[in-house]
Design an enzyme around this catalytic site. Structure first.
Site, PDB file in Angstrom:
ATOM      1  N   GLU A 174     -11.181 -28.822 -22.938  1.00 41.61           N
ATOM      2  CA  GLU A 174     -10.846 -27.822 -21.917  1.00 41.61           C
ATOM      3  C   GLU A 174     -11.752 -28.012 -20.707  1.00 41.61           C
ATOM      4  O   GLU A 174     -12.878 -28.506 -20.832  1.00 41.61           O
ATOM      5  CB  GLU A 174     -11.049 -26.401 -22.471  1.00 41.61           C
ATOM      6  CG  GLU A 174     -10.263 -26.101 -23.730  1.00 41.61           C
ATOM      7  CD  GLU A 174     -10.686 -24.782 -24.376  1.00 41.61           C
ATOM      8  OE1 GLU A 174     -11.146 -23.889 -23.646  1.00 41.61           O
ATOM      9  OE2 GLU A 174     -10.583 -24.663 -25.606  1.00 41.61           O
TER      10      GLU A 174
ATOM     11  N   CYS B 189     -38.321 -25.577  21.781  1.00 45.20           N
ATOM     12  CA  CYS B 189     -37.071 -24.982  21.308  1.00 45.20           C
ATOM     13  C   CYS B 189     -35.874 -25.687  21.942  1.00 45.20           C
ATOM     14  O   CYS B 189     -35.832 -25.842  23.177  1.00 45.20           O
ATOM     15  CB  CYS B 189     -37.039 -23.493  21.649  1.00 45.20           C
ATOM     16  SG  CYS B 189     -35.470 -22.695  21.226  1.00 45.20           S
TER      17      CYS B 189
ATOM     18  N   ARG C 201     -21.819 -11.592 -20.510  1.00 40.62           N
ATOM     19  CA  ARG C 201     -22.515 -12.345 -21.556  1.00 40.62           C
ATOM     20  C   ARG C 201     -23.936 -11.833 -21.752  1.00 40.62           C
ATOM     21  O   ARG C 201     -24.420 -11.730 -22.871  1.00 40.62           O
ATOM     22  CB  ARG C 201     -22.541 -13.835 -21.193  1.00 40.62           C
ATOM     23  CG  ARG C 201     -23.202 -14.675 -22.264  1.00 40.62           C
ATOM     24  CD  ARG C 201     -23.398 -16.134 -21.845  1.00 40.62           C
ATOM     25  NE  ARG C 201     -24.005 -16.865 -22.938  1.00 40.62           N
ATOM     26  CZ  ARG C 201     -25.307 -16.841 -23.219  1.00 40.62           C
ATOM     27  NH1 ARG C 201     -26.130 -16.130 -22.481  1.00 40.62           N
ATOM     28  NH2 ARG C 201     -25.790 -17.530 -24.249  1.00 40.62           N
TER      29      ARG C 201
ATOM     30  N   CYS D  78     -34.433 -16.000  23.933  1.00 35.05           N
ATOM     31  CA  CYS D  78     -33.840 -17.233  23.398  1.00 35.05           C
ATOM     32  C   CYS D  78     -32.434 -16.891  22.899  1.00 35.05           C
ATOM     33  O   CYS D  78     -32.284 -16.044  22.003  1.00 35.05           O
ATOM     34  CB  CYS D  78     -34.695 -17.767  22.250  1.00 35.05           C
ATOM     35  SG  CYS D  78     -34.059 -19.275  21.494  1.00 35.05           S
TER      36      CYS D  78
ATOM     37  N   LYS E 110     -14.412 -26.936 -18.007  1.00 34.82           N
ATOM     38  CA  LYS E 110     -15.542 -26.002 -18.026  1.00 34.82           C
ATOM     39  C   LYS E 110     -15.594 -25.287 -16.667  1.00 34.82           C
ATOM     40  O   LYS E 110     -16.178 -25.784 -15.712  1.00 34.82           O
ATOM     41  CB  LYS E 110     -16.849 -26.724 -18.310  1.00 34.82           C
ATOM     42  CG  LYS E 110     -18.024 -25.790 -18.560  1.00 34.82           C
ATOM     43  CD  LYS E 110     -19.261 -26.573 -18.965  1.00 34.82           C
ATOM     44  CE  LYS E 110     -20.399 -25.627 -19.288  1.00 34.82           C
ATOM     45  NZ  LYS E 110     -20.805 -24.797 -18.145  1.00 34.82           N
TER      46      LYS E 110
ATOM     47  N   TYR F   2     -10.417 -18.244 -23.027  1.00 35.73           N
ATOM     48  CA  TYR F   2     -10.446 -19.480 -23.808  1.00 35.73           C
ATOM     49  C   TYR F   2     -10.882 -19.321 -25.261  1.00 35.73           C
ATOM     50  O   TYR F   2     -10.959 -20.306 -25.982  1.00 35.73           O
ATOM     51  CB  TYR F   2     -11.355 -20.512 -23.141  1.00 35.73           C
ATOM     52  CG  TYR F   2     -12.749 -20.007 -22.798  1.00 35.73           C
ATOM     53  CD1 TYR F   2     -13.661 -19.621 -23.781  1.00 35.73           C
ATOM     54  CD2 TYR F   2     -13.155 -19.930 -21.466  1.00 35.73           C
ATOM     55  CE1 TYR F   2     -14.922 -19.178 -23.464  1.00 35.73           C
ATOM     56  CE2 TYR F   2     -14.425 -19.481 -21.139  1.00 35.73           C
ATOM     57  CZ  TYR F   2     -15.300 -19.111 -22.145  1.00 35.73           C
ATOM     58  OH  TYR F   2     -16.556 -18.666 -21.811  1.00 35.73           O
TER      59      TYR F   2
ATOM     60  N   ASP G  62     -16.543 -22.971 -13.668  1.00 41.62           N
ATOM     61  CA  ASP G  62     -17.867 -22.609 -13.161  1.00 41.62           C
ATOM     62  C   ASP G  62     -17.815 -21.165 -12.666  1.00 41.62           C
ATOM     63  O   ASP G  62     -17.517 -20.892 -11.501  1.00 41.62           O
ATOM     64  CB  ASP G  62     -18.254 -23.556 -12.019  1.00 41.62           C
ATOM     65  CG  ASP G  62     -19.762 -23.644 -11.850  1.00 41.62           C
ATOM     66  OD1 ASP G  62     -20.481 -23.098 -12.694  1.00 41.62           O
ATOM     67  OD2 ASP G  62     -20.213 -24.275 -10.877  1.00 41.62           O
TER      68      ASP G  62
ATOM     69  N   LYS H  49     -21.348 -32.338 -19.317  1.00 38.55           N
ATOM     70  CA  LYS H  49     -21.615 -31.956 -17.933  1.00 38.55           C
ATOM     71  C   LYS H  49     -21.453 -33.162 -17.008  1.00 38.55           C
ATOM     72  O   LYS H  49     -21.992 -34.240 -17.273  1.00 38.55           O
ATOM     73  CB  LYS H  49     -23.040 -31.396 -17.805  1.00 38.55           C
ATOM     74  CG  LYS H  49     -23.315 -30.158 -18.658  1.00 38.55           C
ATOM     75  CD  LYS H  49     -22.504 -28.965 -18.230  1.00 38.55           C
ATOM     76  CE  LYS H  49     -23.008 -28.351 -16.948  1.00 38.55           C
ATOM     77  NZ  LYS H  49     -24.259 -27.602 -17.082  1.00 38.55           N
TER      78      LYS H  49
ATOM     79  N   CYS I 206     -34.048 -22.832  24.411  1.00 36.67           N
ATOM     80  CA  CYS I 206     -34.647 -22.216  25.613  1.00 36.67           C
ATOM     81  C   CYS I 206     -35.837 -23.005  26.152  1.00 36.67           C
ATOM     82  O   CYS I 206     -36.391 -22.649  27.204  1.00 36.67           O
ATOM     83  CB  CYS I 206     -35.065 -20.776  25.314  1.00 36.67           C
ATOM     84  SG  CYS I 206     -36.432 -20.636  24.131  1.00 36.67           S
TER      85      CYS I 206
ATOM     86  N   CYS J 168     -39.617 -20.415  17.281  1.00 35.50           N
ATOM     87  CA  CYS J 168     -39.590 -20.230  18.732  1.00 35.50           C
ATOM     88  C   CYS J 168     -40.071 -18.808  19.006  1.00 35.50           C
ATOM     89  O   CYS J 168     -39.447 -17.841  18.553  1.00 35.50           O
ATOM     90  CB  CYS J 168     -38.178 -20.415  19.279  1.00 35.50           C
ATOM     91  SG  CYS J 168     -38.025 -19.904  21.006  1.00 35.50           S
TER      92      CYS J 168
ATOM     93  N   ASP K 120       0.824  -1.214   0.000  1.00 29.10           N
ATOM     94  CA  ASP K 120       0.000   0.000   0.000  1.00 29.10           C
ATOM     95  C   ASP K 120       0.858   1.265   0.000  1.00 29.10           C
ATOM     96  O   ASP K 120       0.505   2.265  -0.622  1.00 29.10           O
ATOM     97  CB  ASP K 120      -0.942   0.009   1.208  1.00 29.10           C
ATOM     98  CG  ASP K 120      -2.043  -1.043   1.076  1.00 29.10           C
ATOM     99  OD1 ASP K 120      -2.295  -1.479  -0.069  1.00 29.10           O
ATOM    100  OD2 ASP K 120      -2.634  -1.418   2.106  1.00 29.10           O
TER     101      ASP K 120
END
Length: 666
Positions: free
Chosen positions: A112, A404, A135, A428, A114, A223, A116, A310, A407, A422, A37
C-alpha cells in the site's frame, strides 16, 4: 403534514450528501457554494423546528462550527503500533526470511502507499461513527470526533453488512491542490506559509473550531480494520469489505505473491508518486493472512508482520546562476540561491534556501557552482553540497552583501545571531509593507479584506506608510486599485473601523515592536495600563516584568525613543484605536491559587500552555519561566524532560499532571 416534512428533510440530506461527494471526492462541484449554503440553511432550519427528525449523521453535522477548548485524552483499546522502517531491498529480504522462518509456509503480501499525513483511529458502533482519536503516543491520543466528522470522505453512517463494533484506522491528509490553496490564502492575509501538507493536516485536526477544520478540505484513506472478531481471513478481504461499507481505501493497493512483485510495486511508485495528487513518503507492506499475522505477533514497538519501505530524499545536480537577497518584515536578510531550472520530486525547482551567511561559508559556494539540491518535505528545497570537480579556476567565492538590496542601508549583524539585518525599519519598503501586513493579520488587528496585494498597491500609491495611515483611508482612494469593486472597498473601510474595538494587547502586538510577540504583549499589558505608562518605563523597570530580559527591554525603549513611532501612536489614539487596558483584562475568577507559582512542561493534552497560564492568573496564581526553589507547582504533560528531572532533584516542588492541576482550581 409531518410525513411531508420528514420526506423533505430526508430529500435535502440525500441531495446535500451527493453534492458533498461531488465537491470533496470527485472535485467536480455541481452547484455553486451559495446554492449549497442555501440548501444547507434550509435543512438546518427544518431540523431546528422539528427535532423529532434529528439524525446524528445529517450533512449538517459536517458543517462544524462547534468550538472545543479541550481535547480529552482517550486510551486506545488496541495499541497503535509504529512500523519498522527499511530503506533498501536487503532489509526487505531479511524481513521476508524472518517471516518464512517463523511460519514455514507460503506468504502473500499487501503493498500500500504510505500516505504522508496524520494517523487516526475511528470507532464505529452499529454502523455509526462514535469516536475518533489521534495516534498520540500509541497508547493514548486526543479525542477529536467533531473535527473528523467534518471530513467528507469519512463515513458517519455505514451501509451493508458490517460488524457491530470495530475500529477503522487510517491517515488524514491534505491533497497538494488544497495545500496550495491554503497557502495562497495565507499569503494574501500576510501570514507565514505552512511548510508541508503533513504538518498542516496534523495541525488542522487540533483546531478548536470544527467549522475552520471543514474549510481545510482534509481527505482520508482507511487502511486497517481492528476488532476482537474479524469477519475475514485476510487483510485484502477486509480492505474490500471496508470499501463496501463506505470507507475510502487506497486505489493503488496491490496483492503481491513474492518479493519480486513487491520490488516492482516499489520501483513503479518511486517514480510515479510525483504524479499523485497527494504526498507519499514510502510503501507499507503487510502479511496478507490474518492467521499468519497472529502467529508473527509484535515486538515491543512494532508488528512483525508489517514493514515500511521509505523512499530516499531525492537529490539532483544543477547550476547556481546567482544569489539574491530578500528582506523580511523584521529586516532580516535571507539569501536565496537562484538555480538553473531542474526537475526534482515532480516539480521544477528554480530556487533554494541558503538561510544565512554561515551556510554559504560552510558550503564554500562560488559563482556558477554546480550544486546538489535536495527536497525533503519543505516548500523551498535546500542545497546540500557542491560538485567542486566542475568548478572553474576563475570562479569567485560568493561574498555576502554589505548593504540592503532594497534601500541601500548598511547591514548590521548582531554577535549572538547568524542573520544580518537592515536597520532602516521605518523606510525600507519590504519592512514597511511587511509591518502593515502584520498589523492587519488575524492575530493582531484582524482587518478583513486587506490582503498583502492590496497593501502593496496602497503603499506604491503612497497612500499608506505606517499603520496609522489605514484610518485616514477613504473609499474613494481605494476604489481605483486593481480588481477593486465598490463592495470590496466598503468592506475594507468597515474592517478598518471595526479594528478600533480590538483590545490593547493585540494592538501592542500589531504595531510590530521588535521581539514583542503575542505572549510578551500580553504580559506588558498586565503590567502597564496604557501606552503612555509603557512609554515612560525604563529598561530596568521593563526587566521586572516576567519573561522580559534586557534584549526585549532595550528594543521597547528604542521604539519609544523614535519620534516617528510616537507620532504614529498619537495618530492611532486620535483615531480611536485601543491603547489602554480594558476593564476585564485582568478579571480574577477566584483566589484558589493565590501566592502560588506554576510552570508547565512537556506536551499538554487537556489545554494549551497559553490557556493554562491564563487559568493560573485568573485564579490568583503566578507563572514563572524556570525551575527553581521559588516554584511551587510543576505541571507535566507527555515527554517532560529536563525541567521535570530538575524539579525532582530540588525535592520541594509539587509535581502535578494536567487533571490534578484542573482539580486545584475546581
Amino acid at each position: 403534514m409531518s410525513e411531508n416534512i420528514q420526506q423533505k428533510i430526508e430529500q435535502l440530506r440525500k441531495e446535500l450528501n451527493q453534492h458533498n461527494e461531488n465537491y470533496y471526492l470527485m472535485d467536480e462541484p455541481s452547484i455553486s457554494d451559495l446554492e449549497f449554503d442555501l440548501l444547507l440553511k434550509e435543512l438546518q432550519d427544518l431540523e431546528a423546528k422539528h427535532p423529532e427528525f434529528h439524525d446524528d449523521n445529517s450533512p449538517t453535522v459536517r458543517v462544524g462550527g462547534g468550538v472545543t477548548k479541550i481535547f480529552p485524552t482517550v486510551q486506545h483499546q488496541f495499541r497503535m503500533y509504529s512500523l519498522d522502517n527499511s530503506y533498501d531491498y536487503d532489509d526487505l529480504a531479511d524481513w521476508e526470511k524472518r517471516i518464512i522462518k517463523t511460519i514455514d509456509e507460503p506468504v502473500e503480501f499487501v503493498a500500500e502507499l504510505k500516505y504522508d499525513g496524520a494517523s487516526i483511529s475511528i470507532l464505529y458502533e452499529n454502523g455509526k461513527l462514535v469516536q475518533a482519536v489521534t495516534r498520540g503516543d500509541g497508547f493514548q491520543g486526543d479525542e477529536i470526533t467533531s473535527n473528523v466528522k467534518t471530513i467528507s470522505d469519512i463515513p458517519v453512517k455505514l451501509t451493508g453488512d458490517f460488524p457491530e463494533r470495530f475500529f477503522m484506522r487510517g491517515e488524514i491528509y491534505l491533497t497538494r491542490k488544497n495545500f496550495d490553496k491554503i497557502n495562497k490564502q495565507r499569503e494574501e492575509e500576510g501570514l507565514d506559509l505552512f511548510m508541508n501538507p503533513r504538518n498542516t493536516a496534523s495541525g488542522s485536526l487540533k483546531m478548536q473550531d470544527s467549522g475552520e477544520v471543514r474549510k481545510r478540505r482534509l481527505s482520508s484513506v482507511l487502511y486497517q480494520f481492528v476488532s476482537q472478531e474479524v469477519p475475514a481471513e485476510s487483510h485484502w478481504e477486509l480492505l474490500h469489505q471496508a470499501h463496501d461499507w463506505g470507507f475510502t481505501i487506497s486505489e493503488q493497493a496491490k496483492l503481491c505473491k513474492n518479493l519480486d512483485e513487491i520490488k516492482e510495486f516499489i520501483n513503479f511508485w518511486d517514480t510515479e508518486r510525483h504524479n499523485l495528487p497527494f504526498e507519499i513518503d514510502g510503501i507499507v507492506l503487510k502479511v496478507n493472512s490474518l492467521k499468519q499475522q497472529r502467529q508473527l505477533g509484535y515486538t515491543a514497538k512494532s508488528p512483525r508482520w508489517a514493514m515500511a519501505y521509505k523512499f530516499k530524499a531525492e537529490k539532483v545536480e544543477t547550476e547556481l546562476e546567482k544569489v539574491t537577497y530578500q528582506v523580511g518584515r523584521t529586516g532580516a536578510i535571507t539569501p536565496v540561491a537562484n538555480l538553473k531550472p531542474v526537475l526534482l520530486a515532480g516539480t521544477t525547482v528554480k530556487r533554494a534556501s541558503l538561510h544565512n551567511e554561515d551556510i554559504i561559508k560552510k558550503l564554500g559556494l562560488h559563482e556558477h557552482d554546480f550544486v546538489y539540491v535536495e527536497k525533503g518535505g519543505e516548500i523551498i528545497p535546500k542545497i546540500v553540497g557542491v560538485n567542486e570537480e566542475k568548478r572553474t579556476s576563475d570562479s569567485k567565492e560568493i561574498e555576502y552583501i554589505k548593504n540592503c538590496p532594497e534601500c541601500g542601508t548598511e547591514l548590521i549583524k548582531l554577535e549572538d545571531q547568524a542573520i544580518h539585518f537592515c536597520p532602516n525599519d521605518l523606510h525600507c519598503p519590504p519592512q514597511v509593507v511587511g509591518r502593515m501586513i502584520h498589523y492587519v493579520s488575524r492575530k493582531a488587528l484582524n482587518i478583513d479584506n486587506l490582503g498583502s496585494e492590496t497593501i502593496e498597491q496602497l503603499y506604491k500609491e503612497r497612500l499608506i506608510e505606517n499603520p496609522a495611515d489605514f484610518y485616514a483611508l477613504t473609499k474613494e482612494q481605494i476604489l481605483p486599485l486593481d480588481r477593486m469593486a465598490e463592495k470590496s472597498a466598503q468592506n475594507i473601510i468597515d474592517g478598518i473601523e471595526k479594528s478600533k474595538e480590538i483590545p490593547f494587547e493585540k494592538v501592542l502586538f500589531g504595531i510590530g515592536i521588535k521581539h514583542v510577540g503575542e505572549t510578551v504583549a500580553k504580559k506588558l499589558v498586565k503590567n502597564f495600563n496604557t501606552i503612555e505608562d509603557l512609554k515612560k518605563a525604563t529598561a530596568e523597570e521593563l526587566c521586572q516584568v516576567e519573561d522580559i530580559g534586557m534584549k526585549i527591554a532595550v528594543s521597547i525603549v528604542d521604539f519609544f525613543n523614535n519620534p516617528e513611532n510616537i507620532l504614529m501612536l498619537e495618530r492611532l489614539k486620535s483615531y480611536g484605536v485601543q491603547l489602554e487596558k480594558g476593564e476585564n483584562t485582568n478579571e480574577v475568577l477566584s483566589n484558589a491559587l493565590e501566592g502560588k507559582t506554576f510552570l508547565f512542561t512537556g506536551k499538554l493534552s487537556l489545554f494549551t500552555r497559553e490557556s493554562a497560564e491564563e487559568m493560573v492568573e485568573k485564579h490568583g496564581g503566578k507563572n514563572i519561566s524556570a525551575v527553581s526553589k521559588n516554584l511551587n507547582y510543576l505541571v507535566v504533560g507527555e515527554k517532560a524532560g529536563s525541567k521535570l528531572k530538575k524539579a525532582q532533584d530540588i525535592g520541594t516542588i509539587t509535581i502535578l499532571d494536567e487533571q490534578e492541576f484542573l482539580d486545584l482550581i475546581g
